[in-house]
Design an enzyme around this catalytic site. Structure first.
Site, PDB file in Angstrom:
ATOM      1  N   GLY A  13       0.830  -1.208   0.000  1.00 43.68           N
ATOM      2  CA  GLY A  13       0.000   0.000   0.000  1.00 43.68           C
ATOM      3  C   GLY A  13       0.861   1.252   0.000  1.00 43.68           C
ATOM      4  CE1 TYR A 156      -9.682  -0.438   7.807  1.00 40.29           C
ATOM      5  CE2 TYR A 156     -10.328   0.402   9.964  1.00 40.29           C
ATOM      6  CZ  TYR A 156      -9.449   0.391   8.887  1.00 40.29           C
ATOM      7  OH  TYR A 156      -8.332   1.194   8.913  1.00 40.29           O
ATOM      8  CB  ILE A 189      -4.008   9.313   9.436  1.00 39.87           C
ATOM      9  CG1 ILE A 189      -3.638   8.531  10.704  1.00 39.87           C
ATOM     10  CG2 ILE A 189      -2.793   9.973   8.800  1.00 39.87           C
ATOM     11  CD1 ILE A 189      -3.059   9.347  11.844  1.00 39.87           C
TER      12      ILE A 189
HETATM   13  P1  NDP Z   1      -5.211   4.875   1.267  1.00 32.79           P
HETATM   14  O1  NDP Z   1      -6.593   4.455   0.857  1.00 32.79           O
HETATM   15  O2  NDP Z   1      -4.803   6.288   1.128  1.00 32.79           O
HETATM   16  O3  NDP Z   1      -4.130   3.945   0.521  1.00 32.79           O
HETATM   17  C1  NDP Z   1      -4.242   2.552   0.593  1.00 32.79           C
HETATM   18  C2  NDP Z   1      -3.101   1.904  -0.142  1.00 32.79           C
HETATM   19  O4  NDP Z   1      -3.287   0.473  -0.048  1.00 32.79           O
HETATM   20  C3  NDP Z   1      -3.088   2.232  -1.639  1.00 32.79           C
HETATM   21  O5  NDP Z   1      -1.756   2.371  -2.104  1.00 32.79           O
HETATM   22  C4  NDP Z   1      -3.736   1.007  -2.268  1.00 32.79           C
HETATM   23  O6  NDP Z   1      -3.313   0.705  -3.606  1.00 32.79           O
HETATM   24  C5  NDP Z   1      -3.250  -0.086  -1.346  1.00 32.79           C
HETATM   25  N1  NDP Z   1      -4.108  -1.273  -1.426  1.00 32.79           N
HETATM   26  C6  NDP Z   1      -5.427  -1.351  -1.153  1.00 32.79           C
HETATM   27  N2  NDP Z   1      -5.864  -2.606  -1.398  1.00 32.79           N
HETATM   28  C7  NDP Z   1      -4.798  -3.306  -1.849  1.00 32.79           C
HETATM   29  C8  NDP Z   1      -4.611  -4.641  -2.285  1.00 32.79           C
HETATM   30  N3  NDP Z   1      -5.619  -5.532  -2.298  1.00 32.79           N
HETATM   31  N4  NDP Z   1      -3.377  -5.017  -2.702  1.00 32.79           N
HETATM   32  C9  NDP Z   1      -2.352  -4.139  -2.688  1.00 32.79           C
HETATM   33  N5  NDP Z   1      -2.461  -2.864  -2.289  1.00 32.79           N
HETATM   34  C10 NDP Z   1      -3.682  -2.464  -1.871  1.00 32.79           C
HETATM   35  O7  NDP Z   1      -5.089   4.379   2.796  1.00 32.79           O
HETATM   36  P2  NDP Z   1      -4.373   5.056   4.056  1.00 32.79           P
HETATM   37  O8  NDP Z   1      -3.037   5.525   3.686  1.00 32.79           O
HETATM   38  O9  NDP Z   1      -5.336   5.962   4.709  1.00 32.79           O
HETATM   39  O10 NDP Z   1      -4.265   3.785   5.020  1.00 32.79           O
HETATM   40  C11 NDP Z   1      -3.134   2.946   5.047  1.00 32.79           C
HETATM   41  C12 NDP Z   1      -3.330   1.896   6.133  1.00 32.79           C
HETATM   42  O11 NDP Z   1      -3.539   2.544   7.378  1.00 32.79           O
HETATM   43  C13 NDP Z   1      -4.531   1.003   5.904  1.00 32.79           C
HETATM   44  O12 NDP Z   1      -4.251  -0.305   6.320  1.00 32.79           O
HETATM   45  C14 NDP Z   1      -5.583   1.615   6.798  1.00 32.79           C
HETATM   46  O13 NDP Z   1      -6.548   0.662   7.206  1.00 32.79           O
HETATM   47  C15 NDP Z   1      -4.732   2.060   7.956  1.00 32.79           C
HETATM   48  N6  NDP Z   1      -5.356   3.123   8.737  1.00 32.79           N
HETATM   49  C16 NDP Z   1      -5.637   4.340   8.176  1.00 32.79           C
HETATM   50  C17 NDP Z   1      -6.241   5.317   8.934  1.00 32.79           C
HETATM   51  C18 NDP Z   1      -6.573   6.661   8.397  1.00 32.79           C
HETATM   52  O14 NDP Z   1      -7.166   7.440   9.149  1.00 32.79           O
HETATM   53  N7  NDP Z   1      -6.208   7.006   7.178  1.00 32.79           N
HETATM   54  C19 NDP Z   1      -6.591   5.066  10.345  1.00 32.79           C
HETATM   55  C20 NDP Z   1      -6.229   3.772  10.834  1.00 32.79           C
HETATM   56  C21 NDP Z   1      -5.635   2.836  10.049  1.00 32.79           C
HETATM   57  P3  NDP Z   1      -3.769   1.682  -4.840  1.00 32.79           P
HETATM   58  O15 NDP Z   1      -3.053   2.979  -4.598  1.00 32.79           O
HETATM   59  O16 NDP Z   1      -3.294   0.957  -6.038  1.00 32.79           O
HETATM   60  O17 NDP Z   1      -5.259   1.780  -4.735  1.00 32.79           O
END
Ligand code: NDP
Length: 248
Positions: A13, A156, A189
């Site tokens: 990700g 989730y 975040i």
């Molecule tokens: P974003 O939605 O901004 O980015 C998610 C990333 O994960 C993207 O690069 C996406 O790929 C990748 N991704 C999603 N599904 C897959 C998959 N099946 N295989 C490979 N890559 C995948 O998320 P955030 O940066 O906000 O979140 C990152 C992590 O932090 C997550 O696990 C989220 O649950 C966790 N989190 C976030 C919070 C928040 O407030 N933002 C709070 C708590 C936890 P692509 O770019 O190609 O779509």
């Protein structure tokens, strides 16, 4: 800034948001970083941005982390190209929110397969080089929702709580090899994931955060960099919240 010279880091990700910031942080410290995301465009853009600042440090790999065989194949090519893996950050995650009454089976499966099985897939795929590397690190990005639950996010919350048990078990299994495994639990975040929330929901969330504001991606990347550094050698099996005091 921890020194990651001669280290190889894999960040799932890493194409956007928190993962991109983590990948950038490792590259800034001198690591080679494999940036994984679901879509080619996302990881390619993130790797290009990182390489513009730190030439030759990032490679891009499009893969669905939920696909066991695809992850094995990508891992094989990363290990062949970069020689080893010292740090694995399982950050890829998605939401498919809805109250249980309306939650479809595919919403449950997509979230659990990506967020939880995805971590299993990558740890399995990179296990050998991590066990061989000196002081290797595995870091899971879970969520405060996995600790306290949330109406409308049963899938989730279950996936993120599952990551906590997975983290502690992996930490126990690999401690004898000096591999540490920890989880970081972000609160809310500012990223694409939270940009989707309606303004009224954001305001009600902020009202529940003692520090009174959403966090930023660097707040998470700072802790991940510390946990990946030699200074964190004696920390394993822990879940550390970075949430402005939300879950204290
Ligand atoms: P974003 O939605 O901004 O980015 C998610 C990333 O994960 C993207 O690069 C996406 O790929 C990748 N991704 C999603 N599904 C897959 C998959 N099946 N295989 C490979 N890559 C995948 O998320 P955030 O940066 O906000 O979140 C990152 C992590 O932090 C997550 O696990 C989220 O649950 C966790 N989190 C976030 C919070 C928040 O407030 N933002 C709070 C708590 C936890 P692509 O770019 O190609 O779509």
């Amino acid at each position: 800034m921890p020194d990651f010279a001669n280290k190889v880091a894999v960040v799932t990700g890493g194409g956007r948001g928190i993962g991109q910031e983590i990948a950038r942080r490792f590259a800034a410290g001198g690591a080679k970083v494999a940036v994984l995301s679901r879509s080619e465009s996302s990881c390619a853009a993130a790797a290009a941005e990182i390489n513009a600042a730190y030439p030759g440090s990032a490679t891009a790999h499009a893969v669905d982390v939920a696909d066991h065989d695809a992850v094995q194949a990508v891992a094989k090519s990363i290990i062949e190209d970069l020689g080893t893996v010292n740090i694995l950050v399982n950050n890829a995650g998605i939401t498919r929110d809805g109250l249980l009454m309306r939650m479809k089976e595919e919403d449950w499966d997509a979230v659990v397969d990506t967020n939880l099985k995805g971590a299993f897939n990558t740890v399995k795929a990179f296990l050998r080089p991590l066990m061989k590397a000196e002081d290797a690190r595995i870091i899971q990005i879970t969520s405060v929702i996995g600790l306290i639950g949330n109406a409308g996010q049963a899938n989730y919350a279950a996936s993120k709580a599952g990551l906590v048990g997975f983290t502690k078990s992996v930490a126990r299994e690999l401690a004898g090899r000096a591999v540490t495994c920890n989880a970081v639990a972000p609160g809310f975040i500012t990223t694409d994931m939270t940009d989707e929330l309606p303004e009224a929901v954001k305001e009600s969330i902020i009202a529940r955060i003692p520090l009174g504001t959403l966090g930023e991606t660097r707040d998470i990347a700072d802790l991940v960099a510390f946990l990946a550094s030699p200074a964190a050698r004696y920390i394993t099996g822990q879940v550390i919240a970075v949430d402005g005091g939300m879950t204290m």
